[in-house]
Design a protein around this motif. Structure first.
Motif, mmCIF file in Angstrom:
data_model
loop_
_atom_site.group_PDB
_atom_site.id
_atom_site.type_symbol
_atom_site.label_atom_id
_atom_site.label_comp_id
_atom_site.label_asym_id
_atom_site.label_seq_id
_atom_site.Cartn_x
_atom_site.Cartn_y
_atom_site.Cartn_z
ATOM 1 N N SER A 80 1.078 -1.314 0.061
ATOM 2 C CA SER A 80 0.050 0.353 0.285
ATOM 3 C C SER A 80 0.948 1.494 -0.434
ATOM 4 C CB SER A 80 -0.687 -0.006 1.110
ATOM 5 O OG SER A 80 -1.629 -0.921 0.876
ATOM 6 N N PHE A 151 -7.276 12.656 -1.171
ATOM 7 C CA PHE A 151 -8.416 12.284 -0.895
ATOM 8 C C PHE A 151 -8.424 10.520 -0.778
ATOM 9 C CE2 PHE A 151 -12.987 10.506 -1.914
ATOM 10 C CZ PHE A 151 -13.465 11.285 -1.641
ATOM 11 N N ILE A 152 -7.595 10.240 -2.167
ATOM 12 C CA ILE A 152 -7.109 8.698 -2.752
ATOM 13 C C ILE A 152 -5.859 8.241 -1.088
ATOM 14 C CG2 ILE A 152 -6.010 6.943 -3.659
ATOM 15 C CD1 ILE A 152 -6.774 8.446 -6.046
ATOM 16 N N THR A 153 -5.583 9.167 -0.926
ATOM 17 C CA THR A 153 -4.649 8.774 0.809
ATOM 18 C C THR A 153 -5.434 8.564 1.732
ATOM 19 O OG1 THR A 153 -3.157 9.664 -0.532
ATOM 20 C CG2 THR A 153 -3.279 9.455 2.144
ATOM 21 N N GLY A 154 -6.718 9.071 2.121
ATOM 22 C CA GLY A 154 -7.614 9.226 2.976
ATOM 23 C C GLY A 154 -8.542 8.424 2.772
ATOM 24 N N ILE A 155 -9.260 7.729 1.275
ATOM 25 C CA ILE A 155 -9.554 6.263 1.096
ATOM 26 C C ILE A 155 -8.870 5.358 1.571
ATOM 27 C CG2 ILE A 155 -10.218 4.305 -0.283
ATOM 28 C CD1 ILE A 155 -11.112 7.191 -1.574
ATOM 29 N N PHE A 156 -6.517 5.424 1.466
ATOM 30 C CA PHE A 156 -6.359 4.246 2.081
ATOM 31 C C PHE A 156 -6.581 4.348 3.268
ATOM 32 C CE2 PHE A 156 -4.977 4.072 -2.547
ATOM 33 C CZ PHE A 156 -3.825 2.794 -2.339
ATOM 34 N N HIS A 158 -8.876 5.316 5.349
ATOM 35 C CA HIS A 158 -9.552 5.090 5.942
ATOM 36 C C HIS A 158 -9.829 6.644 7.152
ATOM 37 C CE1 HIS A 158 -10.261 1.181 5.224
ATOM 38 N NE2 HIS A 158 -9.675 0.637 5.334
ATOM 39 N N ARG A 160 -11.158 10.394 7.056
ATOM 40 C CA ARG A 160 -11.988 11.459 6.602
ATOM 41 C C ARG A 160 -12.116 12.672 7.186
ATOM 42 N NH1 ARG A 160 -17.513 9.554 10.416
ATOM 43 N NH2 ARG A 160 -17.895 6.751 9.536
ATOM 44 N N LYS A 163 -10.552 13.189 3.711
ATOM 45 C CA LYS A 163 -10.930 13.501 2.544
ATOM 46 C C LYS A 163 -12.261 14.551 2.497
ATOM 47 C CE LYS A 163 -12.324 9.423 3.654
ATOM 48 N NZ LYS A 163 -13.655 7.873 3.227
#
Length: 223
Positions: A80, A151-156, A158, A160, A163
């Protein structure tokens, strides 16, 4: 510094000043080159470190990492981290290079627009409005890439907050293009035009990225 450089050519915006342009191109070239070397070095270093770990040992190391750091602290796997490194490498090197080229094309557009506006007094009063409206398009690709990366880093992770921050910044940027006009402030005899879309972009690519790095460093030990 810009006041000294643009002496004798104060009627034109800094964007069409050749001396300022040369300085910006040189700085941008070395900036992109430096970032490319940094990402290449860390990519090689991470790839070498991951190659030393057997596949059968990765699960054991993940369990040990979770035991040492606790379950409440998100930790990314080597794969990751590798993917995030590639993502930000593409953004800060690849997209940045495209942004620098498109900035030169936009400069040519402003140069032509400036010439027309000075030759035609009826168009002169429209120059500021056109400049402010179109200036946001110079930054929108790079800003979108930066915020998409966040945003994608926030998805990785989790996360909020990351994002939400990305969504708020892109919303402010779009509002600055559509609703907020260019503001002019005067310091002594030097007038400075503030384009809010430009201000949001430069704050995001400087203070924003530094703040993101500090935030990730403190909150995510495994990163």
């Amino acid at each position: 510094m810009r006041k000294i450089i643009r002496a004798g050519n104060s009627a034109y915006p800094d964007m069409v000043n050749t001396k300022i342009l040369v300085g910006q191109v040189v700085i941008s070239f070395f900036t992109v080159l430096f970032m490319m070397l940094v990402f290449a070095y860390n990519w090689i270093k991470l790839n070498r470190a991951m190659s030393l770990i057997e596949e059968s040992d990765k699960l054991s190391m993940a369990l040990l990492q979770q035991e040492v750091m606790g379950q409440n602290i998100p930790a990314l796997s080597g794969e990751s981290i590798f993917e995030l490194l590639e993502l930000w490498g593409v953004i800060l090197v690849g997209v940045r290079a495209i942004y620098e080229i498109s900035s030169l094309v936009y400069r040519q557009f402003i140069l032509q627009l400036t010439t027309v506006s000075f030759l035609s007094p009826t168009l002169n009063h429209k120059f500021t409005e056109i400049y402010n409206t179109t200036h946001g398009f110079k930054y929108i690709s790079m800003l979108t890439a930066l915020l998409l990366g966040a945003f994608i880093t926030g998805i990785f992770l989790h996360d909020r907050k990351l994002k939400a921050a990305a969504l708020i910044l892109i919303s402010l940027f779009m509002l600055s293009i559509v609703l907020i006009g260019m503001q002019t402030i005067t310091i002594g005899s030097y007038s400075i035009g503030i384009v809010w879309s430009s201000l949001i972009f430069h704050l995001t690519e400087t203070l924003g990225l530094v703040s993101l790095g500090i935030y990730l460093r403190k909150k995510y030990i495994g990163l």
